[in-house]
Each structure stands twice: as C-alpha cells, then as structure tokens.
Scaffold this motif. Structure first.
Motif, mmCIF file in Angstrom:
data_model
loop_
_atom_site.group_PDB
_atom_site.id
_atom_site.type_symbol
_atom_site.label_atom_id
_atom_site.label_comp_id
_atom_site.label_asym_id
_atom_site.label_seq_id
_atom_site.Cartn_x
_atom_site.Cartn_y
_atom_site.Cartn_z
ATOM 1 N N GLU A 68 0.830 -1.211 0.000
ATOM 2 C CA GLU A 68 0.000 0.000 0.000
ATOM 3 C C GLU A 68 0.864 1.261 0.000
ATOM 4 O O GLU A 68 0.471 2.279 -0.556
ATOM 5 C CB GLU A 68 -0.937 -0.004 1.208
ATOM 6 C CG GLU A 68 -2.030 -1.046 1.102
ATOM 7 C CD GLU A 68 -2.839 -1.223 2.384
ATOM 8 O OE1 GLU A 68 -2.577 -0.515 3.382
ATOM 9 O OE2 GLU A 68 -3.733 -2.093 2.390
ATOM 10 N N ARG A 69 2.041 1.195 0.620
ATOM 11 C CA ARG A 69 2.971 2.327 0.633
ATOM 12 C C ARG A 69 3.751 2.440 -0.672
ATOM 13 O O ARG A 69 4.468 3.401 -0.886
ATOM 14 C CB ARG A 69 3.984 2.177 1.779
ATOM 15 C CG ARG A 69 3.389 2.244 3.159
ATOM 16 C CD ARG A 69 4.486 2.117 4.193
ATOM 17 N NE ARG A 69 3.953 1.897 5.531
ATOM 18 C CZ ARG A 69 4.720 1.786 6.613
ATOM 19 N NH1 ARG A 69 6.035 1.867 6.511
ATOM 20 N NH2 ARG A 69 4.179 1.580 7.789
ATOM 21 N N GLY A 70 3.626 1.437 -1.531
ATOM 22 C CA GLY A 70 4.333 1.462 -2.807
ATOM 23 C C GLY A 70 5.798 1.070 -2.709
ATOM 24 O O GLY A 70 6.578 1.377 -3.604
ATOM 25 N N LEU A 71 6.176 0.380 -1.633
ATOM 26 C CA LEU A 71 7.578 0.000 -1.440
ATOM 27 C C LEU A 71 7.910 -1.368 -2.015
ATOM 28 O O LEU A 71 9.069 -1.630 -2.343
ATOM 29 C CB LEU A 71 7.935 0.020 0.051
ATOM 30 C CG LEU A 71 7.921 1.400 0.710
ATOM 31 C CD1 LEU A 71 8.203 1.279 2.191
ATOM 32 C CD2 LEU A 71 8.938 2.306 0.048
ATOM 33 N N ILE A 72 6.906 -2.256 -2.111
ATOM 34 C CA ILE A 72 7.143 -3.587 -2.662
ATOM 35 C C ILE A 72 6.035 -3.934 -3.645
ATOM 36 O O ILE A 72 4.962 -3.327 -3.641
ATOM 37 C CB ILE A 72 7.228 -4.691 -1.573
ATOM 38 C CG1 ILE A 72 5.881 -4.874 -0.867
ATOM 39 C CG2 ILE A 72 8.346 -4.406 -0.588
ATOM 40 C CD1 ILE A 72 5.819 -6.107 0.039
ATOM 41 N N VAL A 73 6.336 -4.916 -4.472
ATOM 42 C CA VAL A 73 5.346 -5.491 -5.373
ATOM 43 C C VAL A 73 5.433 -7.001 -5.194
ATOM 44 O O VAL A 73 6.529 -7.543 -5.015
ATOM 45 C CB VAL A 73 5.591 -5.060 -6.841
ATOM 46 C CG1 VAL A 73 6.930 -5.535 -7.344
ATOM 47 C CG2 VAL A 73 4.479 -5.532 -7.742
#
Length: 98
Positions: A68-73
């Motif tokens: 959700e924070r855009g740090l991992i996929v």
C-alpha cells in the motif's frame, strides 16, 4: 545482520502501534538504507515471522502495508520484491507512477 549494539529492529508488543505497522516500518527502513536493494526479494512471510517472533499473519499484513505504501510489489509464485524508488524523496519527477 550487523550486530552494532542493541537490536534496533525489535518490535514492541506493548506499543499502541500494531505489530504489523512496526514490522512494515522496520522493512521500510531497510529499503531506505539500501539493505534491501531495488528489484531484489524481501524475506518470505515465514522468514519474517520467525526472525521477528510474530505470527505469519502479522508478517503477511506487514507485506500488505508495504504494498500500500508502494515499497514492494508481489509476484504470485515468486515472492515480494522491492520497488525502485525515485532518486531523493521527490515522488515522480516527470515519470508516471504506474
């Protein structure tokens, strides 16, 4: 895995902040410091649960928080990988965010 005195990555079960948020913050710090490099996998949920002494569901929720924070996929069947972060703290400098 550098022992430099007191463990800075210990979680506080008595804190008002949920454990999954604390764990997500620890992993986010490792991403920011470069300990977890872009396009490289983060430890599995089972490994995180064992390493930090939390339930696997807590580790799973921490991974969701990081997504959700855009740090991992997360790639089904492969694991979760660190996302390339823009240089500096400036989000999207002329590049689309998707």
């Amino acid at each position: 895995m550098s022992d430099s005195g007191a463990p800075k990555t210990s979680l506080d079960p008595m804190s008002a902040r949920p454990l999954y948020v604390q764990l997500a913050d620890v992993i986010a710090e490792k991403v920011a410091s470069g300990e977890l490099a872009p396009d490289r996998p983060i430890p599995s949920e089972n490994h995180l649960a064992d390493e930090y002494g939390v339930a696997r569901l807590t580790a799973r929720r921490a991974a969701q928080e990081l997504r959700e924070r855009g740090l991992i996929v997360t790639v089904r069947g492969k694991g979760s990988f660190v996302v390339e972060q823009p240089a500096g703290d400036a989000p999207e400098e002329g590049e689309p965010n998707a």
